[in-house]
Design an enzyme around this catalytic site. Structure first.
Site, PDB file in Angstrom:
ATOM      1  N   CYS A 185       0.842  -1.274   0.075  1.00 34.44           N
ATOM      2  CA  CYS A 185      -0.057  -0.032  -0.132  1.00 34.44           C
ATOM      3  C   CYS A 185       0.695   1.232  -0.081  1.00 34.44           C
ATOM      4  O   CYS A 185       1.608   1.632  -1.013  1.00 34.44           O
ATOM      5  CB  CYS A 185      -0.949  -0.111   1.205  1.00 34.44           C
ATOM      6  SG  CYS A 185      -2.316   1.056   1.048  1.00 34.44           S
TER       7      CYS A 185
ATOM      8  N   HIS B 197      -3.877  -5.867   1.953  1.00 27.14           N
ATOM      9  CA  HIS B 197      -3.729  -5.828   3.676  1.00 27.14           C
ATOM     10  C   HIS B 197      -4.453  -7.211   3.891  1.00 27.14           C
ATOM     11  O   HIS B 197      -4.459  -8.059   3.266  1.00 27.14           O
ATOM     12  CB  HIS B 197      -4.289  -4.746   4.244  1.00 27.14           C
ATOM     13  CG  HIS B 197      -3.816  -3.485   3.908  1.00 27.14           C
ATOM     14  ND1 HIS B 197      -2.630  -2.691   4.319  1.00 27.14           N
ATOM     15  CD2 HIS B 197      -4.382  -2.362   2.983  1.00 27.14           C
ATOM     16  CE1 HIS B 197      -2.526  -1.736   3.799  1.00 27.14           C
ATOM     17  NE2 HIS B 197      -3.462  -1.509   3.069  1.00 27.14           N
TER      18      HIS B 197
END
Length: 251
Positions: free
Chosen positions: A106, A203
């Site tokens: 990310c 995630h």
């Protein structure tokens, strides 16, 4: 202690593998620290000795690192680390070119690229390891994701980002999205691959449900350090249960 355990000699370690977490103080949301914990456990299962280290803003760089992992963060976290990251850019670029296995998620995926331009117009320079560009938008890409990858089979995770990343010719995508959005809302790709760098928006954390990626990082580190990789017998029972559960989840 079981008497049998007392008489069973401990197996000799095949060597130490050092895992460095990059900026866990500021870039560690949605469980990304779990990626380092999975590496720690699987390194031991493969018969090596794991050593888990941290690098935060202002720290001395850990010597003899074997694997680098970094997580996501808010825009504010990226602003906190940007100056320090730039000072480490030559080292990190050299390590990537030398083939060090790296996993960046990310926010650090974005900053390993050319730049991240926030939705307010602030441009945070990246360090250019990855040929990618990211622009913040008002559209939030959020939900469960399935990705078909040529290297790791089906990759499962959870995305939550408003930055939209486009890949340049210097990288290839991690895979093609079968469920979810991925890098952006238009091209159907998720993540990026360059040398031994794995970059992703996923995630959850990523590695508990995707042990094939963890083992790629460990195998690559062992081969670079020791010349060969002697696999052990990891216990994938709970990883498989987690994958089955994640695969059934709706978007």
């Amino acid at each position: 202690m079981n008497p049998a355990e007392a008489t069973t000699p401990a197996r000799a370690s095949k060597g130490t593998i050092r895992v460095v977490q990059l900026y866990p103080r500021d870039m560690n949301i949605y469980g990304d620290w779990g990626n380092a914990l999975v590496l720690q456990r699987r390194i031991a299962w493969h018969g090596y000795t794991p050593e888990l280290l941290e690098y935060n803003v202002g720290d001395d760089w850990p010597e003899d690192a074997d694997i680098l992992v970094g997580g996501g963060g808010q825009d504010s976290g990226q602003l906190i680390i940007q100056d320090d990251l730039q000072t480490r850019a030559p080292l990190l670029k050299a390590l990537a070119e030398e083939g060090m296995p790296m996993l960046v998620i990310c926010g650090l995926y974005q900053l390993f690229g050319r730049f991240f331009k926030t939705h307010t117009g602030t441009e945070i320079p990246g360090i250019g390891i990855l040929d990618v560009e990211t622009r913040g938008t008002d559209e939030r890409l959020i939900g469960n994701v399935k990705v078909a990858t040529p290297e790791f089979g089906e990759v499962l995770g959870y995305e939550n980002h408003s930055g939209q990343t486009t890949l340049g010719p210097g990288v290839r995508p991690l895979g093609t999205v079968a469920k979810g959005t991925g890098n952006n809302s238009s091209d159907g790709h998720e993540g990026a691959r360059y040398r031994n760098v794995v970059a992703s928006y996923l995630h959850g954390s990523l590695l508990p449900k995707n042990p094939a990626i963890a083992d790629f990082l460990i195998r690559t580190a062992a081969e670079r350090k020791f010349g060969t990789f002697a696999p052990g017998e990891p216990d994938d029972h709970f990883a498989e249960l987690a994958r089955q559960h994640a695969a059934r989840r709706p978007r």
